[in-house]
Write a protein that holds these residues in place. Sequence first.
Motif, PDB file in Angstrom:
ATOM      1  N   SER A 179       8.979 126.785  74.683  1.00  0.00           N
ATOM      2  CA  SER A 179       8.188 127.885  74.653  1.00  0.00           C
ATOM      3  C   SER A 179       7.675 128.564  75.798  1.00  0.00           C
ATOM      4  O   SER A 179       7.210 129.367  76.343  1.00  0.00           O
ATOM      5  CB  SER A 179       6.892 127.556  73.734  1.00  0.00           C
ATOM      6  N   ALA A 180       8.323 127.979  76.963  1.00  0.00           N
ATOM      7  CA  ALA A 180       8.211 128.563  78.256  1.00  0.00           C
ATOM      8  C   ALA A 180       8.969 129.605  78.772  1.00  0.00           C
ATOM      9  O   ALA A 180      10.059 129.511  79.088  1.00  0.00           O
ATOM     10  CB  ALA A 180       8.383 127.601  79.442  1.00  0.00           C
ATOM     11  N   GLU A 181       8.661 130.685  78.033  1.00  0.00           N
ATOM     12  CA  GLU A 181       9.386 132.158  78.035  1.00  0.00           C
ATOM     13  C   GLU A 181       9.621 132.430  79.499  1.00  0.00           C
ATOM     14  O   GLU A 181      10.667 133.526  79.274  1.00  0.00           O
ATOM     15  CB  GLU A 181       8.727 133.079  77.567  1.00  0.00           C
ATOM     16  N   ALA A 182       9.157 132.232  80.584  1.00  0.00           N
ATOM     17  CA  ALA A 182       9.151 132.695  81.616  1.00  0.00           C
ATOM     18  C   ALA A 182      10.280 131.979  82.507  1.00  0.00           C
ATOM     19  O   ALA A 182      10.544 132.186  83.582  1.00  0.00           O
ATOM     20  CB  ALA A 182       7.862 132.758  82.497  1.00  0.00           C
ATOM     21  N   CYS A 183      10.574 130.880  81.800  1.00  0.00           N
ATOM     22  CA  CYS A 183      11.791 130.002  82.299  1.00  0.00           C
ATOM     23  C   CYS A 183      13.066 130.694  82.620  1.00  0.00           C
ATOM     24  O   CYS A 183      13.642 131.211  81.484  1.00  0.00           O
ATOM     25  CB  CYS A 183      11.744 128.531  81.983  1.00  0.00           C
ATOM     26  N   VAL A 184      14.090 130.542  83.421  1.00  0.00           N
ATOM     27  CA  VAL A 184      15.251 131.146  83.526  1.00  0.00           C
ATOM     28  C   VAL A 184      16.105 130.412  82.532  1.00  0.00           C
ATOM     29  O   VAL A 184      17.123 131.132  82.018  1.00  0.00           O
ATOM     30  CB  VAL A 184      15.833 131.025  85.142  1.00  0.00           C
ATOM     31  N   HIS A 185      15.908 129.272  82.351  1.00  0.00           N
ATOM     32  CA  HIS A 185      16.718 128.426  81.374  1.00  0.00           C
ATOM     33  C   HIS A 185      16.329 128.944  79.577  1.00  0.00           C
ATOM     34  O   HIS A 185      17.095 128.404  78.788  1.00  0.00           O
ATOM     35  CB  HIS A 185      16.455 126.751  81.444  1.00  0.00           C
ATOM     36  N   ASN A 186      15.347 129.519  79.343  1.00  0.00           N
ATOM     37  CA  ASN A 186      14.903 129.799  78.083  1.00  0.00           C
ATOM     38  C   ASN A 186      15.560 131.011  77.720  1.00  0.00           C
ATOM     39  O   ASN A 186      15.458 132.108  78.212  1.00  0.00           O
ATOM     40  CB  ASN A 186      13.311 129.951  78.164  1.00  0.00           C
ATOM     41  N   GLN A 187      16.287 130.999  76.468  1.00  0.00           N
ATOM     42  CA  GLN A 187      16.950 131.819  75.816  1.00  0.00           C
ATOM     43  C   GLN A 187      16.419 131.998  74.237  1.00  0.00           C
ATOM     44  O   GLN A 187      17.046 130.948  73.702  1.00  0.00           O
ATOM     45  CB  GLN A 187      18.413 131.856  75.808  1.00  0.00           C
ATOM     46  N   GLY A 188      15.450 132.810  74.063  1.00  0.00           N
ATOM     47  CA  GLY A 188      15.006 132.875  72.468  1.00  0.00           C
ATOM     48  C   GLY A 188      14.447 131.469  72.048  1.00  0.00           C
ATOM     49  O   GLY A 188      14.554 131.190  71.049  1.00  0.00           O
ATOM     50  N   GLY A 189      13.673 130.860  72.857  1.00  0.00           N
ATOM     51  CA  GLY A 189      13.189 129.511  72.587  1.00  0.00           C
ATOM     52  C   GLY A 189      13.857 128.310  72.775  1.00  0.00           C
ATOM     53  O   GLY A 189      13.473 127.317  72.383  1.00  0.00           O
ATOM     54  N   LEU A 190      14.824 128.567  73.024  1.00  0.00           N
ATOM     55  CA  LEU A 190      16.043 127.523  73.250  1.00  0.00           C
ATOM     56  C   LEU A 190      16.370 126.996  74.816  1.00  0.00           C
ATOM     57  O   LEU A 190      16.393 127.976  75.564  1.00  0.00           O
ATOM     58  CB  LEU A 190      17.282 127.637  72.563  1.00  0.00           C
ATOM     59  N   CYS A 191      16.464 125.834  75.028  1.00  0.00           N
ATOM     60  CA  CYS A 191      17.075 125.738  76.744  1.00  0.00           C
ATOM     61  C   CYS A 191      18.457 125.748  76.972  1.00  0.00           C
ATOM     62  O   CYS A 191      19.046 124.925  76.229  1.00  0.00           O
ATOM     63  CB  CYS A 191      16.236 124.254  76.935  1.00  0.00           C
ATOM     64  N   THR A 192      18.823 126.432  78.040  1.00  0.00           N
ATOM     65  CA  THR A 192      20.130 126.744  78.089  1.00  0.00           C
ATOM     66  C   THR A 192      20.739 125.600  79.238  1.00  0.00           C
ATOM     67  O   THR A 192      21.961 125.912  79.580  1.00  0.00           O
ATOM     68  CB  THR A 192      20.531 128.141  78.411  1.00  0.00           C
ATOM     69  N   ALA A 193      19.623 124.927  79.652  1.00  0.00           N
ATOM     70  CA  ALA A 193      19.988 124.036  80.822  1.00  0.00           C
ATOM     71  C   ALA A 193      20.764 123.121  80.280  1.00  0.00           C
ATOM     72  O   ALA A 193      20.664 122.349  79.071  1.00  0.00           O
ATOM     73  CB  ALA A 193      18.884 123.439  81.462  1.00  0.00           C
ATOM     74  N   ASN A 194      21.838 122.383  81.042  1.00  0.00           N
ATOM     75  CA  ASN A 194      22.559 121.233  80.809  1.00  0.00           C
ATOM     76  C   ASN A 194      22.036 119.827  80.959  1.00  0.00           C
ATOM     77  O   ASN A 194      22.139 119.043  80.201  1.00  0.00           O
ATOM     78  CB  ASN A 194      23.973 121.149  81.664  1.00  0.00           C
ATOM     79  N   GLN A 195      21.107 119.795  81.922  1.00  0.00           N
ATOM     80  CA  GLN A 195      20.185 118.822  82.338  1.00  0.00           C
ATOM     81  C   GLN A 195      18.854 119.161  82.421  1.00  0.00           C
ATOM     82  O   GLN A 195      18.707 120.188  83.233  1.00  0.00           O
ATOM     83  CB  GLN A 195      20.887 117.910  83.466  1.00  0.00           C
ATOM     84  N   ILE A 196      17.874 118.465  81.973  1.00  0.00           N
ATOM     85  CA  ILE A 196      16.427 118.858  82.303  1.00  0.00           C
ATOM     86  C   ILE A 196      15.921 117.532  82.738  1.00  0.00           C
ATOM     87  O   ILE A 196      16.481 116.262  82.520  1.00  0.00           O
ATOM     88  CB  ILE A 196      15.644 119.591  81.200  1.00  0.00           C
ATOM     89  N   HIS A 197      14.655 117.609  83.532  1.00  0.00           N
ATOM     90  CA  HIS A 197      14.005 116.427  84.095  1.00  0.00           C
ATOM     91  C   HIS A 197      12.687 116.496  83.743  1.00  0.00           C
ATOM     92  O   HIS A 197      11.891 117.612  84.020  1.00  0.00           O
ATOM     93  CB  HIS A 197      14.167 116.513  85.423  1.00  0.00           C
ATOM     94  N   VAL A 198      12.011 115.847  82.843  1.00  0.00           N
ATOM     95  CA  VAL A 198      10.678 115.609  82.367  1.00  0.00           C
ATOM     96  C   VAL A 198       9.762 114.839  83.320  1.00  0.00           C
ATOM     97  O   VAL A 198      10.327 113.524  83.591  1.00  0.00           O
ATOM     98  CB  VAL A 198      10.557 115.096  80.974  1.00  0.00           C
ATOM     99  N   GLY A 199       8.863 115.198  83.974  1.00  0.00           N
ATOM    100  CA  GLY A 199       8.332 113.986  84.998  1.00  0.00           C
ATOM    101  C   GLY A 199       6.780 113.912  84.307  1.00  0.00           C
ATOM    102  O   GLY A 199       6.583 114.357  83.376  1.00  0.00           O
ATOM    103  N   GLY A 200       6.454 112.902  84.926  1.00  0.00           N
ATOM    104  CA  GLY A 200       5.064 112.388  84.577  1.00  0.00           C
ATOM    105  C   GLY A 200       5.293 110.951  84.452  1.00  0.00           C
ATOM    106  O   GLY A 200       4.786 110.203  83.505  1.00  0.00           O
TER     107      GLY A 200
END
Length: 119
Positions: A8-29
């Motif tokens: 739901s991060a609509e301001a992200c360059v990888h967000n297209q219609g609520g889906l993530c277009t990145a091939n790899q993501i990294h969750v931190g924490g």
Amino acid sequence: MPGALSCSAEACVHNQGGLCTANQIHVGGTNATTSSQTLCDTFAEKGFTNAVTHIGNMNIMGEIKQVFSNGSIQMSPYIKCDAEKCAYNSSRICTASNVQISGVNADNSEGTKCSTFIE
């Protein structure tokens, strides 16, 4: 196997219609004990410069599959996860079949979180 990822991060360059277009993501924490203590380190604000900078991380096959799907989520990036206490973390890889990254008003990675996190 990567899981389906919606975002739901609509301001992200990888967000297209609520889906993530990145091939790899990294969750931190690393020390997270709740979802709010996680974040999507792959977040990059939409814009021409970030689109060009992150073009190498595009999930082209996922995007092609998504075009021909009948509504099911086909965008399935590889998800690296530092949240050691998450039940879905297996050797720093997310094993959840469906992942939700939240961040409706996010303008940086700190404004995002992995809503799928469970301890």
